[in-house]
Motif scaffolding. Structure first.
Motif, short mmCIF file in Angstrom:
data_model
loop_
_atom_site.label_atom_id
_atom_site.label_comp_id
_atom_site.label_asym_id
_atom_site.label_seq_id
_atom_site.Cartn_x
_atom_site.Cartn_y
_atom_site.Cartn_z
N THR A 63 0.78 -1.08 0.16
CA THR A 63 0.13 -0.03 0.13
C THR A 63 0.97 1.29 0.12
N ALA A 64 1.83 1.30 0.72
CA ALA A 64 2.91 2.41 0.71
C ALA A 64 3.61 2.50 -0.57
N GLN A 65 3.80 1.57 -1.44
CA GLN A 65 4.65 1.63 -2.32
C GLN A 65 3.56 2.39 -3.58
N ILE A 66 2.47 1.88 -3.45
CA ILE A 66 1.25 2.48 -4.52
C ILE A 66 1.05 3.68 -3.97
N LEU A 67 0.97 4.35 -2.72
CA LEU A 67 0.85 5.51 -2.47
C LEU A 67 2.14 6.36 -2.80
N ALA A 68 3.36 5.93 -2.59
CA ALA A 68 4.54 6.59 -2.97
C ALA A 68 4.54 6.76 -4.42
N ALA A 69 4.19 6.01 -5.33
CA ALA A 69 4.44 6.08 -6.69
C ALA A 69 3.48 7.07 -7.19
N LYS A 70 2.20 7.32 -6.89
CA LYS A 70 1.11 8.11 -6.96
C LYS A 70 1.79 9.52 -7.02
N HIS A 71 2.16 9.77 -5.62
CA HIS A 71 2.60 11.06 -5.36
C HIS A 71 3.97 11.37 -6.20
N LEU A 72 4.84 10.58 -6.21
CA LEU A 72 6.00 10.99 -6.99
C LEU A 72 5.82 11.39 -8.47
N LEU A 73 5.08 10.52 -9.24
CA LEU A 73 4.52 10.74 -10.56
C LEU A 73 3.65 12.24 -10.66
N SER A 74 2.82 12.25 -9.66
CA SER A 74 1.83 13.48 -9.87
C SER A 74 2.95 14.73 -9.58
N ASP A 75 3.91 14.75 -8.70
CA ASP A 75 4.43 15.83 -8.22
C ASP A 75 5.44 16.19 -9.05
N GLY A 76 6.49 15.18 -9.56
CA GLY A 76 7.40 15.54 -10.67
C GLY A 76 8.54 16.10 -10.08
N GLY A 77 8.87 16.35 -8.96
CA GLY A 77 9.91 17.04 -8.38
C GLY A 77 11.27 15.95 -8.29
N LEU A 78 11.09 14.87 -8.06
CA LEU A 78 12.22 13.75 -8.04
C LEU A 78 12.79 13.74 -9.48
N THR A 79 11.81 13.43 -10.45
CA THR A 79 12.05 13.27 -11.87
C THR A 79 12.93 14.35 -12.29
N ARG A 80 12.40 15.76 -11.99
CA ARG A 80 13.25 16.88 -12.35
C ARG A 80 14.74 16.88 -11.62
N ALA A 81 14.78 16.18 -10.53
CA ALA A 81 16.19 16.58 -9.87
C ALA A 81 17.17 15.37 -10.43
N ALA A 82 16.24 14.07 -11.02
CA ALA A 82 17.23 13.23 -11.74
C ALA A 82 17.72 13.63 -13.00
N SER A 83 16.75 14.56 -13.66
CA SER A 83 17.11 15.08 -14.87
C SER A 83 18.50 16.17 -14.75
N ALA A 84 18.43 16.70 -13.47
CA ALA A 84 19.51 17.63 -13.27
C ALA A 84 20.77 16.90 -12.73
N GLY A 85 20.55 15.52 -12.80
CA GLY A 85 21.82 14.96 -12.36
C GLY A 85 22.05 14.81 -10.84
N ARG A 86 20.89 15.13 -9.95
CA ARG A 86 21.44 14.91 -8.50
C ARG A 86 21.20 13.67 -8.27
N PRO A 87 21.99 13.24 -7.25
CA PRO A 87 22.22 11.86 -6.87
C PRO A 87 20.77 11.34 -6.00
#
Length: 250
Positions: A63-87
């Motif tokens: 359940t935690a995984q599903i909630l986490a995936a939904k939030h990370l996808l909708s927010d997009g902040g972590l994806t932008r950080a990865a695109s900027a090369g942040r570890p």
């Protein structure tokens, strides 16, 4: 004096197995070198800043995984950080969530897509000590010390595309057992893989916390966050950690 901001991502849902300790290890090892380091917890429903220096994610249940995936996808902040090369350093459920898809709650769930990996289900739970030799690919080029941790998962994570294993197994199950690896016929690298390296992401099934048991890996993440080579970081001599590694790798 250098400063370091460490994002602790969704500790309220991806904090089941004590993997929050990885952020604490990073902060402590930075501070012991005179680097100001601060942990920024980001909880479910809160926006994820894309300008922190380093990010950590931990383990959790379906359940935690599903909630986490939904939030990370909708927010997009972590994806932008990865695109900027942040570890980004992810453990277990965090590893699966960052892939293309994973199985949870009896269904296939879309992952964040930061790594080319798909998680299916193992025949039998992988639980126990896991150890591997670092592959030294990509971001982990300078990594040489044997990796050690404790695995506890039912996921068979199959790598593809640009994803490469973090380590080659010495002990344990790692990303997948022979049944899971058989989905990619004849892929020996897949069968003995532990973790993943892709772009600025390092992920693994190692609990422990992983960075307490693998100080060189912790320092590699710090160095990358600071824009340095691993060899440029001041060495730290901590006998208790060396004793722990001897016991676990014995």
């Amino acid at each position: 004096m250098p400063k370091l901001s460490i994002g602790l991502i969704l500790p309220d849902v991806l904090g089941t197995y004590g993997d929050d300790g990885n952020a604490l290890v990073l902060r402590q090892r930075a501070q012991m070198r005179g680097i100001q380091a601060h942990i920024h917890p980001i909880h479910l429903g809160e926006p994820i800043p894309d300008d922190l220096d380093l990010y950590t994610l931990g383990g959790g249940e379906d359940t935690a995984q599903i909630l986490a995936a939904k939030h990370l996808l909708s927010d997009g902040g972590l994806t932008r950080a990865a695109s900027a090369g942040r570890p980004i350093f992810a453990i277990c459920a965090g590893f699966q969530v960052l892939g293309q898809s994973f199985r949870a709650g009896g269904r296939i769930v879309d992952g964040v897509g930061l790594i080319d990996a798909t998680t299916v289900t193992l025949d039998k739970r992988a639980i126990g000590e896991v150890a591997s030799r670092p592959t030294g690919v990509g971001l982990t080029e300078e990594l040489t010390d044997t990796l050690t941790g404790f695995e506890n998962h039912m996921g068979a994570t199959l790598l593809s595309g640009e994803a490469r294993p973090l380590g080659t197994l010495i002990r344990g199950v790692g990303n997948t057992d022979e049944h899971g690896a058989s989905e990619i016929a004849g892929d020996t690298q897949q069968r003995y893989a532990e973790g993943v390296v892709q772009g600025s992401v390092i992920a693994t099934y190692m609990h422990g916390p992983a960075l307490a048991r693998n100080p060189q890996l912790a320092d590699l993440l710090l160095a990358k966050a600071l824009g340095m080579k691993l060899a440029e970081l001041e060495p730290l001599e901590i006998p208790a950690i060396e004793q722990l590694r001897k016991e676990r790798l014995g």
